[in-house]
Design an enzyme around this catalytic site. Structure first.
Site, short mmCIF file in Angstrom:
data_model
loop_
_atom_site.label_atom_id
_atom_site.label_comp_id
_atom_site.label_asym_id
_atom_site.label_seq_id
_atom_site.Cartn_x
_atom_site.Cartn_y
_atom_site.Cartn_z
N LYS A 87 -4.99 3.19 -3.30
CA LYS A 87 -4.35 2.49 -2.17
C LYS A 87 -5.32 2.33 -0.99
O LYS A 87 -5.29 1.31 -0.29
CB LYS A 87 -3.07 3.22 -1.74
N SER A 125 0.85 -1.19 0.00
CA SER A 125 0.00 0.00 0.00
C SER A 125 0.90 1.25 0.00
O SER A 125 2.04 1.21 -0.48
CB SER A 125 -0.92 -0.06 1.23
#
Ligand code: COA
Ligand code: NAP
Length: 280
Positions: free
Chosen positions: A170, A152
């Site tokens: 993300k 992420s």
């Protein structure tokens, strides 16, 4: 790389780790850390030559006798191509124990100038690519009671200017991860995300961080240094190891504390970069 000095060099022997976007940068660093602990490693990306060069580096690590490497071109936006890559990896290396979903695209863009297709492109690669990879890997991970690790970024929970597309993608990945942690826990499959801080020597840092504010950025990180690809590789190794067998649904931040001081410095540097490029 410290990992093989700290952990048994056969920790992942006879296990298979598949890394999307594994031909370069952080993801290649993650692949190397698993290779150093004896894993079979598969990598995919869009560029076969880049993957072949990365495979040479991975084979050179050769931590376990018979440890194999598979480098197969696949665009994560193409679910069928990814499924074919997973099937080839299974044929050559055995069923997957760990999926690392790290393929991503990024660029700085003021939201008002970003086209719908520009926004969608990053959503397609990062978020839908992560879904394609997770879904495609499920049968193998169910068989091995394996785990998913998503790469992420801080933009998922801390807004960064000129990163509307990446923040949305993300944040979506982290929520996908939490959903799958709930749904696939019953199969013994765990899912977690890693949020890297600014990582030295990477394409992402080159694209996003203004070199003129680099010293101030480093001084603003509580641990007073940039991260390394091995910092992220070691976090991934921990999450895939038996040490983390009761950890699922977590966003693990590995950033030297950078998130504690916010994105203001980054935002100022990014605005200067866009001005210099005539894009803001
Ligand atoms: N600013 C604004 N828009 C941009 C852009 C930029 N710097 N770069 C691309 N776009 C837009 C394009 O204009 C296009 O939109 P349009 O059709 O409305 O013109 C859209 O994004 C797709 O661009 P394209 O070049 O066709 O995409 P691609 O699929 O070939 O490449 C990218 C994907 C754009 C993300 C490319 O930068 C890439 O391949 N990145 C991979 C490496 C990387 O980003 N590493 C860092 C990871 S943190
Ligand atoms: P990178 O080297 O450019 O890594 C991205 C990889 O993804 C490349 O190998 C690229 O290869 C591949 N890729 C891109 N689009 C793809 C697609 N459609 N299908 C398959 N593969 C694709 O950049 P990086 O900086 O190391 O970033 C790696 C990960 O870390 C990303 O998820 C990024 O968001 C995250 N991250 C990075 C930082 C940082 O400081 N660098 C910080 C936070 C998070 P091809 O172009 O050959 O396909």
């Amino acid at each position: 790389m410290l990992v093989q000095q700290l952990l048994p060099a056969d920790l992942f022997r006879n296990q298979t780790v598949f890394v999307t976007g594994g031909g370069s940068g952080i993801n290649l660093g993650v692949a190397k850390n698993f290779a150093a602990l004896g894993a079979h490693v598969a990598i995919c990306g869009r560029t076969q030559e880049k993957l072949d060069a990365a495979a040479v580096e991975l084979r050179a690590i050769g931590a376990a006798p018979g440890a194999k490497v598979c480098a197969v071109a696949a665009d994560v936006r193409d679910a069928a191509a990814l499924d074919a890559a997973f099937a080839r990896s299974q044929d050559e290396l055995g069923p997957m124990n760990v999926l690392v979903s790290g393929a991503a695209g990024n660029f700085l863009a003021p939201a008002e100038k970003l086209s719908s297709n520009g926004f969608k492109t990053v959503i397609d690669i990062d978020l839908i690519g992560s879904f394609n990879a997770s879904r495609g890997a499920f049968a193998q991970l169910q068989q091995t009671r394996g785990c998913l690790i998503y790469i992420s970024a801080g933009m998922a929970y801390m807004p960064h200017a000129f990163q509307a597309h990446v923040g949305a993608a993300k944040a979506g990945i982290d929520m996908l991860m939490k959903n799958l942690a709930i749904e696939w826990g019953r199969y013994g499959v765990r899912a977690n995300s890693i949020v890297p801080g600014p990582i030295e020597g990477t394409e992402g840092l080159k694209r996003l961080a203004n070199p003129t504010v680099k010293d101030s950025l480093v001084q603003a990180v509580p641990l007073r240094r940039m991260g390394t690809v091995d910092d992220i590789g070691q976090t991934a190794v921990f999450l895939a190891s038996p040490l983390a067998s009761y950890i699922t649904g977590c966003v693990v931040v590995c950033d030297g504390g950078q998130n504690l001081v916010g994105s203001a410095l980054f935002n100022r540097g990014a605005e200067q970069m866009l001005h210099a490029a005539g894009a803001a």
